[in-house]
Design a protein around this motif. Structure first.
Motif, PDB file in Angstrom:
ATOM      1  N   LYS A   2      47.657  23.345  23.907  1.00 41.72           N
ATOM      2  CA  LYS A   2      48.880  24.071  24.204  1.00 41.72           C
ATOM      3  C   LYS A   2      49.142  25.145  23.153  1.00 41.72           C
ATOM      4  O   LYS A   2      48.861  24.971  21.968  1.00 41.72           O
ATOM      5  CB  LYS A   2      50.082  23.123  24.219  1.00 41.72           C
ATOM      6  CG  LYS A   2      50.236  22.310  25.493  1.00 41.72           C
ATOM      7  CD  LYS A   2      51.548  21.548  25.436  1.00 41.72           C
ATOM      8  CE  LYS A   2      51.756  20.740  26.715  1.00 41.72           C
ATOM      9  NZ  LYS A   2      53.014  19.983  26.661  1.00 41.72           N
ATOM     10  N   ALA A   3      49.726  26.264  23.614  1.00 39.46           N
ATOM     11  CA  ALA A   3      50.179  27.289  22.680  1.00 39.46           C
ATOM     12  C   ALA A   3      51.283  26.709  21.799  1.00 39.46           C
ATOM     13  O   ALA A   3      52.027  25.808  22.214  1.00 39.46           O
ATOM     14  CB  ALA A   3      50.690  28.496  23.452  1.00 39.46           C
ATOM     15  N   HIS A  30      67.546  32.055  15.670  1.00 38.62           N
ATOM     16  CA  HIS A  30      66.144  32.426  15.886  1.00 38.62           C
ATOM     17  C   HIS A  30      65.402  32.510  14.555  1.00 38.62           C
ATOM     18  O   HIS A  30      64.261  32.040  14.434  1.00 38.62           O
ATOM     19  CB  HIS A  30      66.064  33.764  16.624  1.00 38.62           C
ATOM     20  CG  HIS A  30      66.583  33.707  18.027  1.00 38.62           C
ATOM     21  ND1 HIS A  30      66.031  34.432  19.049  1.00 38.62           N
ATOM     22  CD2 HIS A  30      67.581  32.994  18.596  1.00 38.62           C
ATOM     23  CE1 HIS A  30      66.686  34.187  20.173  1.00 38.62           C
ATOM     24  NE2 HIS A  30      67.636  33.322  19.898  1.00 38.62           N
ATOM     25  N   ARG A  31      66.064  33.079  13.556  1.00 40.11           N
ATOM     26  CA  ARG A  31      65.419  33.249  12.254  1.00 40.11           C
ATOM     27  C   ARG A  31      65.205  31.894  11.569  1.00 40.11           C
ATOM     28  O   ARG A  31      64.157  31.646  10.953  1.00 40.11           O
ATOM     29  CB  ARG A  31      66.267  34.176  11.373  1.00 40.11           C
ATOM     30  CG  ARG A  31      65.526  34.705  10.148  1.00 40.11           C
ATOM     31  CD  ARG A  31      66.339  35.802   9.465  1.00 40.11           C
ATOM     32  NE  ARG A  31      66.531  36.952  10.341  1.00 40.11           N
ATOM     33  CZ  ARG A  31      65.623  37.891  10.548  1.00 40.11           C
ATOM     34  NH1 ARG A  31      64.436  37.815   9.949  1.00 40.11           N
ATOM     35  NH2 ARG A  31      65.890  38.913  11.336  1.00 40.11           N
ATOM     36  N   ALA A  32      66.201  30.999  11.700  1.00 40.81           N
ATOM     37  CA  ALA A  32      66.076  29.674  11.093  1.00 40.81           C
ATOM     38  C   ALA A  32      64.975  28.867  11.771  1.00 40.81           C
ATOM     39  O   ALA A  32      64.202  28.157  11.115  1.00 40.81           O
ATOM     40  CB  ALA A  32      67.410  28.933  11.172  1.00 40.81           C
ATOM     41  N   LEU A  33      64.895  28.969  13.098  1.00 34.84           N
ATOM     42  CA  LEU A  33      63.830  28.269  13.828  1.00 34.84           C
ATOM     43  C   LEU A  33      62.459  28.806  13.418  1.00 34.84           C
ATOM     44  O   LEU A  33      61.502  28.037  13.247  1.00 34.84           O
ATOM     45  CB  LEU A  33      64.038  28.426  15.332  1.00 34.84           C
ATOM     46  CG  LEU A  33      62.979  27.766  16.219  1.00 34.84           C
ATOM     47  CD1 LEU A  33      62.984  26.252  16.044  1.00 34.84           C
ATOM     48  CD2 LEU A  33      63.208  28.129  17.691  1.00 34.84           C
ATOM     49  N   SER A  34      62.390  30.129  13.275  1.00 38.57           N
ATOM     50  CA  SER A  34      61.138  30.762  12.860  1.00 38.57           C
ATOM     51  C   SER A  34      60.671  30.203  11.521  1.00 38.57           C
ATOM     52  O   SER A  34      59.494  29.853  11.342  1.00 38.57           O
ATOM     53  CB  SER A  34      61.335  32.282  12.770  1.00 38.57           C
ATOM     54  OG  SER A  34      60.238  32.898  12.134  1.00 38.57           O
ATOM     55  N   ALA A  35      61.604  30.062  10.578  1.00 37.40           N
ATOM     56  CA  ALA A  35      61.252  29.557   9.249  1.00 37.40           C
ATOM     57  C   ALA A  35      60.905  28.075   9.286  1.00 37.40           C
ATOM     58  O   ALA A  35      59.937  27.622   8.649  1.00 37.40           O
ATOM     59  CB  ALA A  35      62.413  29.805   8.286  1.00 37.40           C
ATOM     60  N   ALA A  36      61.692  27.304  10.051  1.00 39.23           N
ATOM     61  CA  ALA A  36      61.478  25.853  10.089  1.00 39.23           C
ATOM     62  C   ALA A  36      60.155  25.473  10.751  1.00 39.23           C
ATOM     63  O   ALA A  36      59.491  24.516  10.348  1.00 39.23           O
ATOM     64  CB  ALA A  36      62.647  25.182  10.811  1.00 39.23           C
ATOM     65  N   LYS A  37      59.763  26.216  11.772  1.00 40.25           N
ATOM     66  CA  LYS A  37      58.551  25.876  12.530  1.00 40.25           C
ATOM     67  C   LYS A  37      57.346  26.726  12.112  1.00 40.25           C
ATOM     68  O   LYS A  37      56.264  26.584  12.693  1.00 40.25           O
ATOM     69  CB  LYS A  37      58.822  26.072  14.026  1.00 40.25           C
ATOM     70  CG  LYS A  37      59.893  25.134  14.594  1.00 40.25           C
ATOM     71  CD  LYS A  37      59.469  23.683  14.543  1.00 40.25           C
ATOM     72  CE  LYS A  37      60.503  22.785  15.220  1.00 40.25           C
ATOM     73  NZ  LYS A  37      60.077  21.358  15.192  1.00 40.25           N
ATOM     74  N   HIS A  38      57.554  27.628  11.154  1.00 42.96           N
ATOM     75  CA  HIS A  38      56.469  28.479  10.662  1.00 42.96           C
ATOM     76  C   HIS A  38      55.837  29.301  11.793  1.00 42.96           C
ATOM     77  O   HIS A  38      54.624  29.342  11.957  1.00 42.96           O
ATOM     78  CB  HIS A  38      55.390  27.634   9.964  1.00 42.96           C
ATOM     79  CG  HIS A  38      55.939  26.763   8.875  1.00 42.96           C
ATOM     80  ND1 HIS A  38      56.420  27.266   7.688  1.00 42.96           N
ATOM     81  CD2 HIS A  38      56.115  25.409   8.820  1.00 42.96           C
ATOM     82  CE1 HIS A  38      56.853  26.259   6.927  1.00 42.96           C
ATOM     83  NE2 HIS A  38      56.681  25.121   7.597  1.00 42.96           N
ATOM     84  N   LEU A  41      59.284  35.468  14.462  1.00 40.22           N
ATOM     85  CA  LEU A  41      60.601  35.602  15.087  1.00 40.22           C
ATOM     86  C   LEU A  41      60.458  35.806  16.589  1.00 40.22           C
ATOM     87  O   LEU A  41      61.258  35.284  17.387  1.00 40.22           O
ATOM     88  CB  LEU A  41      61.341  36.778  14.450  1.00 40.22           C
ATOM     89  CG  LEU A  41      62.815  36.967  14.846  1.00 40.22           C
ATOM     90  CD1 LEU A  41      63.634  35.727  14.507  1.00 40.22           C
ATOM     91  CD2 LEU A  41      63.395  38.187  14.133  1.00 40.22           C
ATOM     92  N   ALA A  42      59.443  36.540  17.010  1.00 40.79           N
ATOM     93  CA  ALA A  42      59.207  36.754  18.444  1.00 40.79           C
ATOM     94  C   ALA A  42      58.908  35.440  19.146  1.00 40.79           C
ATOM     95  O   ALA A  42      59.362  35.195  20.279  1.00 40.79           O
ATOM     96  CB  ALA A  42      58.059  37.737  18.643  1.00 40.79           C
ATOM     97  N   THR A  43      58.133  34.564  18.489  1.00 42.47           N
ATOM     98  CA  THR A  43      57.814  33.265  19.091  1.00 42.47           C
ATOM     99  C   THR A  43      59.058  32.394  19.194  1.00 42.47           C
ATOM    100  O   THR A  43      59.284  31.725  20.212  1.00 42.47           O
ATOM    101  CB  THR A  43      56.738  32.552  18.255  1.00 42.47           C
ATOM    102  OG1 THR A  43      55.545  33.326  18.259  1.00 42.47           O
ATOM    103  CG2 THR A  43      56.437  31.177  18.826  1.00 42.47           C
ATOM    104  N   TYR A  48      63.419  29.934  22.863  1.00 42.84           N
ATOM    105  CA  TYR A  48      64.774  29.820  23.408  1.00 42.84           C
ATOM    106  C   TYR A  48      64.874  30.448  24.803  1.00 42.84           C
ATOM    107  O   TYR A  48      65.600  29.948  25.669  1.00 42.84           O
ATOM    108  CB  TYR A  48      65.781  30.473  22.457  1.00 42.84           C
ATOM    109  CG  TYR A  48      66.091  29.631  21.232  1.00 42.84           C
ATOM    110  CD1 TYR A  48      65.831  28.263  21.224  1.00 42.84           C
ATOM    111  CD2 TYR A  48      66.636  30.201  20.096  1.00 42.84           C
ATOM    112  CE1 TYR A  48      66.114  27.490  20.115  1.00 42.84           C
ATOM    113  CE2 TYR A  48      66.928  29.432  18.968  1.00 42.84           C
ATOM    114  CZ  TYR A  48      66.659  28.075  18.982  1.00 42.84           C
ATOM    115  OH  TYR A  48      66.954  27.308  17.877  1.00 42.84           O
ATOM    116  N   ALA A  49      64.126  31.515  25.022  1.00 44.24           N
ATOM    117  CA  ALA A  49      64.133  32.149  26.343  1.00 44.24           C
ATOM    118  C   ALA A  49      63.604  31.184  27.398  1.00 44.24           C
ATOM    119  O   ALA A  49      64.155  31.080  28.506  1.00 44.24           O
ATOM    120  CB  ALA A  49      63.301  33.427  26.318  1.00 44.24           C
TER     121      ALA A  49
END
Length: 444
Positions: A2-3, A30-38, A41-43, A48-49
């Protein structure tokens, strides 16, 4: 394998469905999720989309992304579910007047003694009988249109009129500009016929036409769907300048205009229909469901001559023709003035209901028209729309979230109230309960 974003989506989805993440929970930015999951930001935005498409979260402008109340009845606000007799329905509008049933009884008696009763049992022309089209064309002159009988196609209500326009004039993949909030029935049609909807940002008085022009410059649009006279759900009535600009944009970029006039009869002396500003490219759709009764499925489409064959073909492919019995009743009421009387009485009824709603909800933020059968109620920051709808349903009151109306990426923090389907006493009772439930959620 999986991606990465799919793995994160599945993690959130499982937690929401298991109840680990409760309805109303604010998710990381979005920014916090990006940092937490490494991830990029686009991912994070893509995660969430996808969750929003799945109906598990809702993104609200300026507030963040929240877990939705997924135990709400499926399709609330779009699919007309069965409503128990003790439920006060402020989700759908089916306004009626006390003497309508008796007038129907009289109309059927008159029809039973008419000389051409047998002709009503046969197939009719796809666009309707010429005499009926002449009657409806004459009636439409009162709206500001001046169609001939040949310009009028009789359909099974305004919803079929929209279906015929989409089916006859658009193709799968076509891009259609719509308001950021629109009538849910058109959203359903767009999904069914695989149209891409592009939301036009709104200001206080209607769609942002400068933004529409910019959208046209970026995208190849095929059409624009609009309700210029009593917009559902916001109650806009576009002024002359707005209508002229919209017609100019349509001509400049060669757009088909689909004008929905389902609620236009509620506005006294509105500007002329958009179809008078750009008659060569506008399909005007109206019906008698709201002005008479929802059970009488009769409507009309006014179109340019070069579109008539395609629209008639769509009528033939779907219903062949409108039931002539119902059309005869409607045309009889046009001739004897019954429909004009019904329209006048319903304008007064809608105005009284709107005044009642404004009085009870005086301290709330709302958007509506003084003669409208609906109100867009903006909620305080502390109140979750899906939770509110759920609580009201437990109190036997049915209302709609913003979701069925929304076409943009940001979910408005609001509910839509239909005011026309219950008695005035029931409406007062329901509105007081809504007000108190909102205040209770704020106190919590």
């Amino acid at each position: 394998m999986k991606a990465r974003y799919k793995v994160i989506v599945d993690e959130f989805a499982s937690a929401i469905r298991a109840g680990t993440l409760l309805p109303g929970t604010r998710l990381p930015t979005h920014r916090a999720l990006s940092a937490a999951k490494h991830v990029s930001l686009a991912t994070a935005s893509r995660v969430y989309a996808e969750l929003e498409v799945m109906g598990l979260v809702s993104g609200e402008t300026g507030r963040g992304t929240f877990v939705r109340e997924i135990s709400l009845p499926a399709g609330l606000g779009l699919d007309q579910h069965a409503v128990a007799s003790d439920v006060l329905d402020l989700n759908f509008n089916y306004p009626s007047l006390p003497d309508q049933a008796e007038r129907l009884r009289e109309a059927m008696r008159q029809l039973a003694t008419s000389g051409d009763l047998a002709s009503l049992l046969r197939y009719q022309p796809h666009a309707g009988r010429q005499s009926d089209r002449e009657t409806i064309a004459t009636w439409l002159h009162g709206t500001g249109l001046t169609p001939s009988a040949d310009d009028v196609l009789i359909v099974n209500g305004a919803q079929q009129g929209l279906s015929v326009a989409v089916m006859g004039l658009l193709k799968p993949g076509d891009v259609v500009a719509v308001d950021a909030l629109i009538y849910p029935g058109f959203k359903a049609l767009a999904s069914l016929y695989h149209l891409e909807l592009v939301a036009i940002p709104a200001d206080a008085s209607g769609p942002d036409l400068t933004a529409l022009r910019q959208i046209c410059q970026r995208r190849h649009l095929r059409a624009v769907y609009t309700m210029p006279t009593l917009h559902n759900p916001l109650g806009w009535v576009l002024n002359d300048a707005q209508r002229r600009e919209l017609a100019l944009i349509a001509r400049t970029f060669d757009l088909l205009i689909i004008e929905d006039a389902a609620y236009a009869f509620l506005v006294r002396r509105p500007p002329p229909p958009l179809a008078t500003y750009a008659p060569e490219r506008t399909v005007y759709v109206t019906g008698f469901a709201k002005s008479i009764a929802t059970g009488l499925r009769v409507g009309a489409v006014v179109c340019p001559a070069d579109m008539r064959i395609a629209l008639e073909r769509a009528i033939r492919a779907t219903t062949w023709n409108t039931p002539s019995l119902m059309v005869s009743i409607v045309c009889g009421w046009i001739k004897d003035g019954t429909i004009r009387r019904f329209e006048s009485l319903k304008r007064r009824d809608a105005r009284q209901r709107q005044a009642l709603a404004r009085q009870i909800l005086a301290n709330s933020k709302w958007i509506s028209h003084v003669n409208s059968y609906f109100m867009w109620l903006q909620l305080p920051q502390e109140v979750r729309a899906d939770k509110l709808v759920r609580q009201l349903m437990q109190q036997n009151i049915s209302v709609s979230t913003a979701e069925p109306f929304n076409t943009s990426h940001s979910m408005p923090h609001a509910i839509r109230l239909a005011l026309g389907s219950v008695t005035m006493n029931q409406l007062s009772e329901a509105l007081i309960t809504i007000k108190e439930t909102i205040e209770y959620q704020q106190d919590l």
